[in-house]
Structure formats: structure tokens, C-alpha cells
Design a protein around this motif. Structure first.
Motif, mmCIF file in Angstrom:
data_model
loop_
_atom_site.group_PDB
_atom_site.id
_atom_site.type_symbol
_atom_site.label_atom_id
_atom_site.label_comp_id
_atom_site.label_asym_id
_atom_site.label_seq_id
_atom_site.Cartn_x
_atom_site.Cartn_y
_atom_site.Cartn_z
ATOM 1 N N ALA A 179 0.836 -1.202 0.000
ATOM 2 C CA ALA A 179 0.000 0.000 0.000
ATOM 3 C C ALA A 179 0.868 1.247 0.000
ATOM 4 O O ALA A 179 0.605 2.207 -0.748
ATOM 5 N N ALA A 180 1.920 1.252 0.816
ATOM 6 C CA ALA A 180 2.809 2.412 0.874
ATOM 7 C C ALA A 180 3.450 2.681 -0.480
ATOM 8 O O ALA A 180 3.604 3.847 -0.891
ATOM 9 N N VAL A 196 -4.479 11.549 -1.029
ATOM 10 C CA VAL A 196 -3.501 10.466 -0.976
ATOM 11 C C VAL A 196 -2.771 10.472 0.364
ATOM 12 O O VAL A 196 -2.560 9.416 0.983
ATOM 13 N N LEU A 197 -2.394 11.652 0.833
ATOM 14 C CA LEU A 197 -1.684 11.749 2.109
ATOM 15 C C LEU A 197 -2.553 11.249 3.258
ATOM 16 O O LEU A 197 -2.063 10.584 4.181
ATOM 17 N N ASN A 198 -3.837 11.544 3.211
ATOM 18 C CA ASN A 198 -4.743 11.042 4.240
ATOM 19 C C ASN A 198 -4.797 9.513 4.205
ATOM 20 O O ASN A 198 -4.731 8.843 5.250
ATOM 21 N N ASN A 199 -4.916 8.954 3.008
ATOM 22 C CA ASN A 199 -4.971 7.497 2.887
ATOM 23 C C ASN A 199 -3.657 6.845 3.307
ATOM 24 O O ASN A 199 -3.653 5.776 3.941
ATOM 25 N N LEU A 200 -2.552 7.493 2.964
ATOM 26 C CA LEU A 200 -1.251 6.990 3.415
ATOM 27 C C LEU A 200 -1.172 7.028 4.935
ATOM 28 O O LEU A 200 -0.703 6.071 5.569
ATOM 29 N N TYR A 205 -1.210 4.097 10.086
ATOM 30 C CA TYR A 205 -1.892 3.864 11.370
ATOM 31 C C TYR A 205 -2.261 2.388 11.499
ATOM 32 O O TYR A 205 -2.016 1.760 12.536
ATOM 33 N N LEU A 206 -2.841 1.822 10.452
ATOM 34 C CA LEU A 206 -3.202 0.408 10.475
ATOM 35 C C LEU A 206 -1.970 -0.470 10.649
ATOM 36 O O LEU A 206 -2.032 -1.525 11.292
ATOM 37 N N ARG A 214 1.265 10.059 11.597
ATOM 38 C CA ARG A 214 1.124 11.445 12.047
ATOM 39 C C ARG A 214 1.735 12.418 11.041
ATOM 40 O O ARG A 214 1.146 13.465 10.719
ATOM 41 N N ALA A 215 2.892 12.079 10.513
ATOM 42 C CA ALA A 215 3.566 12.958 9.553
ATOM 43 C C ALA A 215 2.735 13.116 8.283
ATOM 44 O O ALA A 215 2.568 14.240 7.775
ATOM 45 N N ALA A 216 2.200 12.016 7.758
ATOM 46 C CA ALA A 216 1.411 12.088 6.521
ATOM 47 C C ALA A 216 0.123 12.873 6.733
ATOM 48 O O ALA A 216 -0.273 13.684 5.885
#
Length: 315
Positions: A179-180, A196-200, A205-206, A214-216
Motif C-alpha cells: 500500500a505504501a 492520498v496523504l490522508n490514505n497513506l 496507522y493500520l 502522524r507525519a502524513a
């Protein structure tokens, strides 16, 4: 953006078109029963035809784009269809744009018809192929979605939405490293994209990478400070870290105070911090009687967990 003709087919092959139409409940409202009329589902088009005369397909498509940007999707549909009627053969791009309107309206049958028609005209239409894959993902047709989206990447016509959707699919399968990689490809195609940043961030987190999450998420919020979903996901990260004040502040930006307390309670429960979870569930119920049912169910679930844990210790 001008619309260019692609493909050389006059219409979908009769059998293929009939098969697709068989899935539609009824012919959409339209004064003209021609083949494109089935793609319309708005109000009467008589006023549009009178008020906005056009002399070419390009002019109709331009009107459609302006209407879509203004949120007048009935007129946008009318204009795209009018442009298609003026063509000597189908054109993929307006068919794709018709599909996006139906997709946004959650009119999935017409959206799929338009997307598949666009791909019949131009099999290399990457945006249309990606949109079809995303719709399959939304319908939880994961095998079909993966095959569709991967075919787009192999064709070299992928965009950030293609990679973003593949990243979500990888998360659903628990493959967070894959995924990353997909989210990285999406960011290369669309640098700084908050979606995209939110999904990353949620993916990290998962995966348990709270620092990366947190950074993304903070980067997503720098791009869109009002992005409620990113605030919620950041709140979940803080809650898992035990930083409850920061979690409450972030979650309150994406929902009610009661929802924030309930979400922190749930994260605490999953993390085995039962005393904190009890406090937050009780606060959720106290702050919103309307939220009582949800929070109380979570509290009962917590109580069952505590009892199971106590019983296992006795064994």
C-alpha cells in the motif's frame, strides 16, 4: 479542455450494447429516443435546447464543462449528450465525463454504462478505466477492481487515482508495505495531494507506524486545513498514543464532542486500556443523550472484554 475523437467504432456492437441496456431499469427521460438519450436522467431538456443553441460538438462540450464546474449537472449531461449527437461516431471523453456525473450521483448503472462505452471506443482511456475500477472497489468487487486497476498501470495510462485505489485495496488485504508503494506512486503523480496523504496516513496507522501516520496526516492538513477525515484519522493516531487532549481536539474538528469521546474510548478499548475506555464511553453518553445507544453498546462490549480477561486470568 478540448475533446478529441478516439476510436473508429460507430456504436457499441449490437449484442454488447443490448447486454448493457438489459441491466438498466428504464430508459432515462429524454425527448429524443436516440442511442445517447439513455444516458440522461435529469429534468426536461427542452429549455436547454432553446436557450443554449450550439453549432458544433466542441461548443456543446465546452458548455458541458462550464455547467459541470457550476454544479449544474443536468445541463452538463444534456450538453455532453448533445455534443455526442453531433458527432459522426462516439467519442470516449464525453462518455467518461457523463459517467463521472452519474458516479457522483450514485447512479451506478448509468455510470458503468458510460464508462464501459468510453472504453469500448478507446480501450486506452486511462481515466475511464480507473473510474470503472474505483466503482468496483466501492461495490466491494475487490477481485474485479484489482484486475481493472492493474491493467491500467500495465498500459502506462495510470493516474494518481489509479495508484490511490490500488493502495486502498492493498490495505484491505493487510499488505501495508505494498500500500505504501502505491501511495508513493500516487504522490509522485500528484505531489502533496491531501487525499492520498490522508490514505497513506491511515494506512500507516493500520500498520502500527504512528510516527509515519502522524507525519502524513499533518502534511495532508497543511494542504487542506478543513479536511475532516484527516482530522479524524489524526485524532485516532493521538488516541492510540494516549495523547488524549490532542485526540479530542483533532476529533472534535470532524464530528461532535460525543463522537470524539466515543472514538477515543473505542481505540483505548482495542488497545487494552480498559479504565480509560470506560471513562470515555461514559463521557460520550453524558455529553449526548442522542448518542447514548452507540456509546452504551461500546461500553457493553468493553464490559464483556473485561470479563473475558478476568476469566482467563482465573484459568
Amino acid at each position: 479542455m478540448s475533446l478529441k475523437k478516439t476510436g473508429s467504432r460507430k456504436l457499441l456492437p449490437a449484442l454488447a450494447l443490448s447486454a448493457i441496456l438489459a441491466g438498466c431499469a428504464s430508459i432515462p427521460r429524454n425527448e429524443s429516443p436516440d442511442v445517447y438519450g439513455m444516458l440522461y436522467d435529469g429534468e426536461s431538456t427542452a429549455a436547454y435546447a432553446t436557450a443554449f443553441p450550439v453549432g458544433s460538438p466542441a461548443e456543446a462540450y465546452g458548455n458541458g464543462d462550464m455547467a459541470a464546474r457550476a454544479g449544474d449537472f443536468d445541463r452538463a449531461l444534456f450538453e455532453y449528450i448533445r455534443g455526442l449527437r453531433l458527432e459522426s461516431e462516439p467519442v470516449a471523453e464525453p462518455l467518461y465525463r457523463i459517467g463521472t456525473i452519474h458516479h457522483q450521483r450514485e447512479n451506478h448503472r448509468l455510470a458503468e454504462l458510460a464508462y464501459r462505452w468510453a472504453l469500448e471506443v478507446d480501450p486506452d482511456h486511462g481515466a475511464g478505466a480507473t473510474a470503472l475500477g474505483i466503482m468496483q472497489l466501492e461495490k466491494r468487487q475487490y477481485v474485479e477492481a484489482a484486475a481493472q486497476l492493474e491493467s491500467v498501470t500495465r498500459s502506462g495510462n495510470a493516474n494518481w487515482r489509479t495508484y490511490n485505489a490500488l493502495g486502498i485495496l492493498s490495505d484491505l488485504h493487510g499488505d501495508f508495505e505494498e500500500a505504501a508503494r502505491h501511495f508513493s506512486d500516487a504522490l509522485n503523480a500528484s505531489p502533496g495531494n491531501p487525499v492520498v496523504l490522508n490514505n497513506l496516513g491511515y494506512s500507516r496507522y493500520l500498520a502500527g507506524d504512528l510516527e509515519g501516520a502522524r507525519a502524513a496526516l499533518r502534511q495532508a492538513l497543511r494542504g487542506n486545513p478543513r479536511y475532516e477525515l484527516a482530522w479524524r484519522n489524526l485524532g485516532l493516531v493521538h488516541a492510540r498514543e494516549g495523547n488524549y487532549d490532542a485526540a479530542l481536539d483533532a476529533l472534535a474538528r470532524s464530528g461532535t464532542e460525543a463522537e470524539a469521546y466515543n472514538d477515543i474510548g473505542y481505540v483505548s478499548m482495542v488497545g487494552g486500556r480498559y479504565s480509560e475506555a470506560t471513562f470515555f464511553f461514559q463521557e460520550a453518553m453524558r455529553r449526548s443523550p442522542a448518542f447514548y445507544a452507540t456509546a452504551s453498546e461500546n461500553a457493553r462490549h468493553l464490559e464483556r472484554r473485561i470479563r473475558r480477561k478476568a476469566a482467563s486470568r482465573q484459568d
